[in-house]
Enzyme design. Structure first.
Site, mmCIF file in Angstrom:
data_model
loop_
_atom_site.group_PDB
_atom_site.id
_atom_site.type_symbol
_atom_site.label_atom_id
_atom_site.label_comp_id
_atom_site.label_asym_id
_atom_site.label_seq_id
_atom_site.Cartn_x
_atom_site.Cartn_y
_atom_site.Cartn_z
ATOM 1 N N ASP A 91 -31.966 -0.971 -43.370
ATOM 2 C CA ASP A 91 -32.566 -0.625 -42.082
ATOM 3 C C ASP A 91 -32.982 -1.908 -41.361
ATOM 4 O O ASP A 91 -33.802 -2.677 -41.883
ATOM 5 C CB ASP A 91 -33.815 0.228 -42.374
ATOM 6 C CG ASP A 91 -34.145 1.185 -41.257
ATOM 7 O OD1 ASP A 91 -33.434 1.195 -40.236
ATOM 8 O OD2 ASP A 91 -35.134 1.931 -41.423
ATOM 9 N N LYS A 121 -28.595 0.249 -40.457
ATOM 10 C CA LYS A 121 -29.057 1.286 -39.531
ATOM 11 C C LYS A 121 -29.915 0.614 -38.470
ATOM 12 O O LYS A 121 -30.657 -0.326 -38.778
ATOM 13 C CB LYS A 121 -29.906 2.344 -40.253
ATOM 14 C CG LYS A 121 -30.533 3.372 -39.300
ATOM 15 C CD LYS A 121 -31.155 4.537 -40.032
ATOM 16 C CE LYS A 121 -32.577 4.306 -40.465
ATOM 17 N NZ LYS A 121 -33.529 4.024 -39.366
ATOM 18 N N GLU A 123 -32.245 1.660 -34.693
ATOM 19 C CA GLU A 123 -32.779 2.743 -33.865
ATOM 20 C C GLU A 123 -32.399 2.553 -32.403
ATOM 21 O O GLU A 123 -32.368 1.429 -31.908
ATOM 22 C CB GLU A 123 -34.311 2.786 -33.990
ATOM 23 C CG GLU A 123 -34.789 3.077 -35.397
ATOM 24 C CD GLU A 123 -36.322 3.146 -35.493
ATOM 25 O OE1 GLU A 123 -37.010 3.067 -34.441
ATOM 26 O OE2 GLU A 123 -36.828 3.277 -36.620
ATOM 27 N N GLU A 190 -33.834 12.413 -35.972
ATOM 28 C CA GLU A 190 -35.177 12.570 -36.547
ATOM 29 C C GLU A 190 -36.077 13.379 -35.622
ATOM 30 O O GLU A 190 -36.202 13.072 -34.425
ATOM 31 C CB GLU A 190 -35.806 11.184 -36.820
ATOM 32 C CG GLU A 190 -37.233 11.307 -37.372
ATOM 33 C CD GLU A 190 -37.753 10.080 -38.088
ATOM 34 O OE1 GLU A 190 -36.997 9.111 -38.291
ATOM 35 O OE2 GLU A 190 -38.953 10.101 -38.461
HETATM 36 O O1 KIV Z 1 -37.137 4.093 -42.512
HETATM 37 C C1 KIV Z 1 -36.734 5.184 -42.924
HETATM 38 O O2 KIV Z 1 -37.041 5.600 -44.037
HETATM 39 C C2 KIV Z 1 -35.890 5.975 -42.032
HETATM 40 C C3 KIV Z 1 -35.407 7.301 -42.519
HETATM 41 C C4 KIV Z 1 -36.464 8.249 -42.769
HETATM 42 C C5 KIV Z 1 -34.332 7.858 -41.664
HETATM 43 O O3 KIV Z 1 -35.586 5.542 -40.974
#
Ligand code: KIV
Length: 289
Positions: A91, A121, A123, A190
């Site tokens: 992330d 990932k 946002e 989400e």
């Molecule tokens: O940071 C995280 O855990 C997330 C997920 C819940 C999608 O972005």
């Protein structure tokens, strides 16, 4: 139910896309360390996400915004050592991809080169299109994330359900189409009303992964600590705790404290013996025979 034991194949983007086509749900969980990665992998989960939620559930921070690239990479490396089959996604932390496209590409590359991740990932909706294009063009797969985006909760007015009006739902729909168009391999939805997620999921050819977005997404993700009952500061409506491990840990720690206090632990079965003649010789050596 027992953990999956049969050897299984490495999960790839191809498997995730095939699941979208067959309608078999994609299973995804966050993981932040080696032991969680081992367990998630053994359970047969498709995807492990080193989510920036670790800022809150592992590091005790109030939100996800202050976690750094270095901290994320530290946890990614631990997860990569534990997971052999799950597809691994890192992330991107707040401000590691929003300022400049080139910086975003460099940081995405660090997740792969230094963190052992297979994808990243990030946002955001249409505003992220140039960034996602640049990252995918260097060969790093990108998972989109729209709806409630925790890195920008101040702008959203808090941890609130998104897409509740026709106009807001339409915005999410357009964002989802744009993320698909620019090359995201999947999108996290989400905290979005289930009917809106269902329409978005049906409209896309790439999978959607829901968290608080209803049952008609192509997959589901939960935070490890929420699923296991390890984090009780707050529990969102969409969480189903599958265990109360936090309570079990608490009870075990109290028992341990009591056992040590009352000299119940360690017992003979936890203790190393010594041949009697060696002990006697040792005591003679120190003048205590
Ligand atoms: O940071 C995280 O855990 C997330 C997920 C819940 C999608 O972005």
């Amino acid at each position: 139910m027992s953990a999956q034991t049969a050897p299984r194949k490495k999960v790839t983007l191809h498997h995730l896309q095939a699941k979208k086509q067959t309608g078999e749900p994609i299973t995804m969980l966050t993981a932040y360390d080696y032991s969680a990665a081992l367990l998630g992998d053994r359970a047969g989960l498709d995807v492990l996400l080193v989510g920036d939620s670790l800022a809150m559930v592992m590091l005790g921070l109030d939100s996800t915004v202050s976690i750094t690239m270095e901290e994320m990479l530290h946890h990614c490396r631990a997860v990569a050592r534990g997971a052999k089959n799950a597809f691994l996604i890192g992330d991107m932390p707040f401000m590691s991809y929003q300022v400049e496209v080139a910086e975003a590409v460099r940081n995405a590359g660090r997740f792969v080169k230094e963190g052992g991740m297979e994808a990243v990932k990030l946002e955001g909706g249409r505003a992220m299109v140039p960034t996602i294009r640049a990252i995918t063009q260097v060969g790093i797969p990108v998972l989109g994330h729209i709806g409630l985006t925790p890195q920008t909760t101040s702008a959203l007015g808090g941890y609130k359900v998104q897409g509740k009006t026709a106009v807001a739902a339409h915005t999410l729909y357009q964002d989802a189409l744009a993320l698909q168009e620019v090359g995201c391999f999947a999108i996290v939805l989400e905290a979005i009303p289930a009917p809106v997620s269902a329409v978005i999921s049906r409209s896309l050819t790439i999978p959607t992964i829901g968290i608080g977005a209803g049952a008609e997404c192509d997959g589901q993700v939960l935070v490890y600590h929420d699923l296991l009952g390890l984090f009780d500061k707050f529990t969102p409506k969409f969480v189903k705790p599958y265990a109360q491990i936090g309570q079990q840990i608490g009870a075990a720690l109290v028992q341990y404290r009591e056992d040590v206090t009352q000299r119940v632990f360690p017992g003979p079965e936890h203790t190393y013996a010594m041949p009697e003649e060696e002990l006697a010789a040792f005591l003679r050596l120190i003048g205590q025979n």
